[in-house]
Write an enzyme that holds these catalytic residues in place. Structure first.
Site, PDB file in Angstrom:
ATOM      1  N   TYR A  33      -8.903 -17.195 -21.781  1.00  6.77           N
ATOM      2  CA  TYR A  33      -9.140 -16.077 -20.874  1.00  6.77           C
ATOM      3  C   TYR A  33      -8.187 -14.943 -21.190  1.00  6.77           C
ATOM      4  CZ  TYR A  33     -12.212 -18.933 -18.033  1.00  6.77           C
ATOM      5  OH  TYR A  33     -13.254 -19.715 -17.592  1.00  6.77           O
ATOM      6  N   ASP A  47     -12.069 -12.782 -13.140  1.00 10.28           N
ATOM      7  CA  ASP A  47     -10.613 -12.794 -13.266  1.00 10.28           C
ATOM      8  C   ASP A  47     -10.150 -12.756 -14.710  1.00 10.28           C
ATOM      9  OD1 ASP A  47     -11.824 -15.345 -13.508  1.00 10.28           O
ATOM     10  OD2 ASP A  47      -9.886 -16.321 -13.298  1.00 10.28           O
ATOM     11  N   GLU A  82      -8.609 -26.657 -11.006  1.00 14.34           N
ATOM     12  CA  GLU A  82      -9.485 -26.530 -12.176  1.00 14.34           C
ATOM     13  C   GLU A  82      -8.876 -27.150 -13.430  1.00 14.34           C
ATOM     14  OE1 GLU A  82     -11.683 -23.157 -14.991  1.00 14.34           O
ATOM     15  OE2 GLU A  82     -10.463 -22.517 -13.294  1.00 14.34           O
ATOM     16  N   LYS A 133     -12.948 -26.823  -9.166  1.00 16.70           N
ATOM     17  CA  LYS A 133     -13.742 -26.111 -10.161  1.00 16.70           C
ATOM     18  C   LYS A 133     -13.810 -26.972 -11.427  1.00 16.70           C
ATOM     19  CE  LYS A 133     -14.441 -21.662 -12.441  1.00 16.70           C
ATOM     20  NZ  LYS A 133     -14.081 -20.239 -12.519  1.00 16.70           N
ATOM     21  N   SER A 181     -19.043 -21.438  -9.737  1.00 14.14           N
ATOM     22  CA  SER A 181     -17.990 -20.431  -9.896  1.00 14.14           C
ATOM     23  C   SER A 181     -18.103 -19.945 -11.331  1.00 14.14           C
ATOM     24  CB  SER A 181     -16.608 -21.029  -9.624  1.00 14.14           C
ATOM     25  OG  SER A 181     -15.597 -20.051  -9.830  1.00 14.14           O
ATOM     26  N   GLU A 216     -10.178 -27.926 -16.652  1.00 13.54           N
ATOM     27  CA  GLU A 216     -11.403 -27.755 -17.436  1.00 13.54           C
ATOM     28  C   GLU A 216     -11.407 -28.704 -18.630  1.00 13.54           C
ATOM     29  OE1 GLU A 216     -13.958 -24.462 -20.027  1.00 13.54           O
ATOM     30  OE2 GLU A 216     -12.261 -23.800 -18.795  1.00 13.54           O
ATOM     31  N   LYS A 244      -6.643 -19.363  -8.006  1.00 12.35           N
ATOM     32  CA  LYS A 244      -7.218 -20.131  -9.115  1.00 12.35           C
ATOM     33  C   LYS A 244      -6.156 -20.392 -10.171  1.00 12.35           C
ATOM     34  CE  LYS A 244      -9.813 -19.739 -13.282  1.00 12.35           C
ATOM     35  NZ  LYS A 244     -10.467 -18.835 -14.228  1.00 12.35           N
ATOM     36  N   ARG A 247     -12.288  -0.675 -17.451  1.00 12.67           N
ATOM     37  CA  ARG A 247     -12.224  -1.921 -16.681  1.00 12.67           C
ATOM     38  C   ARG A 247     -12.552  -1.653 -15.213  1.00 12.67           C
ATOM     39  NH1 ARG A 247      -7.457  -2.527 -19.847  1.00 12.67           N
ATOM     40  NH2 ARG A 247      -6.124  -2.098 -18.028  1.00 12.67           N
ATOM     41  N   SER A 296     -19.137 -22.798 -15.741  1.00  6.82           N
ATOM     42  CA  SER A 296     -20.273 -22.883 -16.663  1.00  6.82           C
ATOM     43  C   SER A 296     -19.833 -23.310 -18.057  1.00  6.82           C
ATOM     44  CB  SER A 296     -21.003 -21.539 -16.741  1.00  6.82           C
ATOM     45  OG  SER A 296     -20.117 -20.507 -17.136  1.00  6.82           O
ATOM     46  N   GLY A 297     -18.598 -22.992 -18.437  1.00  9.58           N
ATOM     47  CA  GLY A 297     -18.028 -23.509 -19.671  1.00  9.58           C
ATOM     48  C   GLY A 297     -18.729 -23.125 -20.953  1.00  9.58           C
ATOM     49  N   GLY A 298     -19.419 -22.007 -20.979  1.00 16.32           N
ATOM     50  CA  GLY A 298     -20.092 -21.584 -22.195  1.00 16.32           C
ATOM     51  C   GLY A 298     -21.559 -21.938 -22.248  1.00 16.32           C
TER      52      GLY A 298
END
Length: 398
Positions: A398, A73, A225, A267, A336, A227, A185, A95, A309-311
């Protein structure tokens, strides 16, 4: 009434688009959300969700054994950064080519139960003219949609942010549902180096709760989410402390907004040290801290915990997930991932048509590894050096 087979969790299930988008035909007896009226303690206010049963079915389909979510996304601007890393111009055609590669990987539905799309992708077709939503449904993958409008500065805070997008969300969600999306999301963030301030935490929790209620009212299962960013030098204990506070606020406001817990997905970030912390944590330590957080804060009514996963590197994210699935959990504990599924795939493709098959094989390799991790059976053997490289970006957007 639509057949219950529409939502069978079997990876081989082919979802029928004609029934999928009818909307009203998917509804069954309503699920009721109940709350106490504070002004009259003896009275109950009951709100029926006309999409209740459908929301529960969708959430449980996404949270099906051995499967997780492919997060694809990225906004057009962020997708452009990804394409630039392999020397491609940020055009709609490029894309489209990359997203076609992802969704058409043969057998992807064996490991992926849901795909989060950007708005452009939800309405887009593949390079050979098939609607991307239809391609996903044929693979047994539930289409989802990113609905937030991004982060902006939060006035009165310690250089923190809040997530915008509530204005017009109801009408947008209704349109996304008609287009075939069945979950949503909304990403907001909490920064440990910047506090986090009480204001930022409450703003994040309230915004997520309003988004979740609006999504459910329009037939979309909300992914919740907040984060907790990896940025910082703090240790794992500090991350755990902040996560406890954040998730307490989130579920308080979800309840205040009459959100159906059986019809949501989470998430969260894994509980890890800050990216600049000198003391690293083993997968077993990450699992211990993260599961302790979940046990203290997350009701067992929630069907699925789909970690971001956050990096982390591709391998690190998979090892940590595997460690969390070494014993039974009240929830479906899964993934995810965006970069942790796509990084090697993207570099293998390199924008060249002759590399599509190899790139898809790289995607399937990562998806199958995380499928094994969801089942607690991943060993980490035979992983490439590329898959072990960290992908943390400070202040990532993002």
């Amino acid at each position: 009434m639509a057949s219950a087979s529409l939502f069978k969790p079997s990876p081989a299930t082919v979802l029928d688009k004609s029934e999928w988008v009818k909307g009203q035909t998917l509804r069954q007896a309503p699920v009721f959300a109940v709350r106490f009226n504070a002004a009259a303690p003896s009275a109950l206010t009951v709100r029926a969700s006309s999409y209740g049963d459908e929301l529960v079915k969708t959430a449980n389909t996404v949270a099906s054994p051995g499967r997780g979510i492919l997060a694809m996304d990225e906004s057009n601007a962020t997708c452009g950064k990804r394409l630039a890393s392999i020397g491609l111009e940020n055009t709609e055609a490029n894309r489209q080519a990359y997203r076609t590669l992802l969704v058409s990987a043969p057998g992807l539905g064996n490991y992926i139960s849901g795909a989060i799309l950007f708005e452009e992708t939800l309405y887009q077709s593949t390079t050979d003219g098939k609607k991307i939503v239809d391609v996903l449904l044929e693979q047994g993958i539930v289409p989802g949609i990113k609905v937030d409008k991004g982060l902006v500065p939060l006035a009165g805070s310690n250089v923190e942010s809040w997530c915008q997008g509530l204005d017009g969300l109801a009408s947008r969600s209704a349109a996304y549902y008609q287009q075939g999306a069945r979950f949503a999301k909304w990403r907001t963030v909490v920064s440990i180096p910047n506090g986090p301030s009480s204001l930022a935490v409450k703003e994040a929790a309230w915004g997520l709760a309003r988004y979740a209620a609006i999504s459910q009212d329009n037939g979309l299962v909300p992914i919740v989410e907040p984060e907790i960013l990896l940025d910082g030098e703090h240790g794992i204990d500090k991350t755990f402390e902040v996560a406890l506070k954040v998730w307490a606020e989130v579920f308080f406001y979800l309840a205040e907004n009459n959100v159906l817990f059986e019809g949501i997905l989470l998430k969260p970030s894994m509980v890890t040290p800050g990216a600049d912390c000198k003391e690293r944590a083993t997968p077993e330590e990450v699992a211990t801290y993260t599961l302790s957080l979940l046990q203290r804060r997350i009701p067992p009514a929630v069907p699925g915990i789909m970690f971001l996963s956050g990096g982390q590197s591709e391998v690190e994210a998979t090892l940590n997930l595997n460690a969390m699935n070494q014993s039974p959990n009240p929830w479906h504990v899964s993934f995810s991932y965006a970069r942790a599924l796509q990084n090697t795939c993207l570099k293998t493709w390199g924008g060249r048509p002759e590399n599509v098959k190899a790139a898809q094989e790289a995607l399937l390799l990562r998806a199958s590894a995380n499928s094994l991790a969801q089942l607690g059976k991943y060993t980490g053997e035979g992983e490439s050096e590329e898959a072990k490289k960290g992908m943390f970006v400070k202040g990532y957007v993002y």
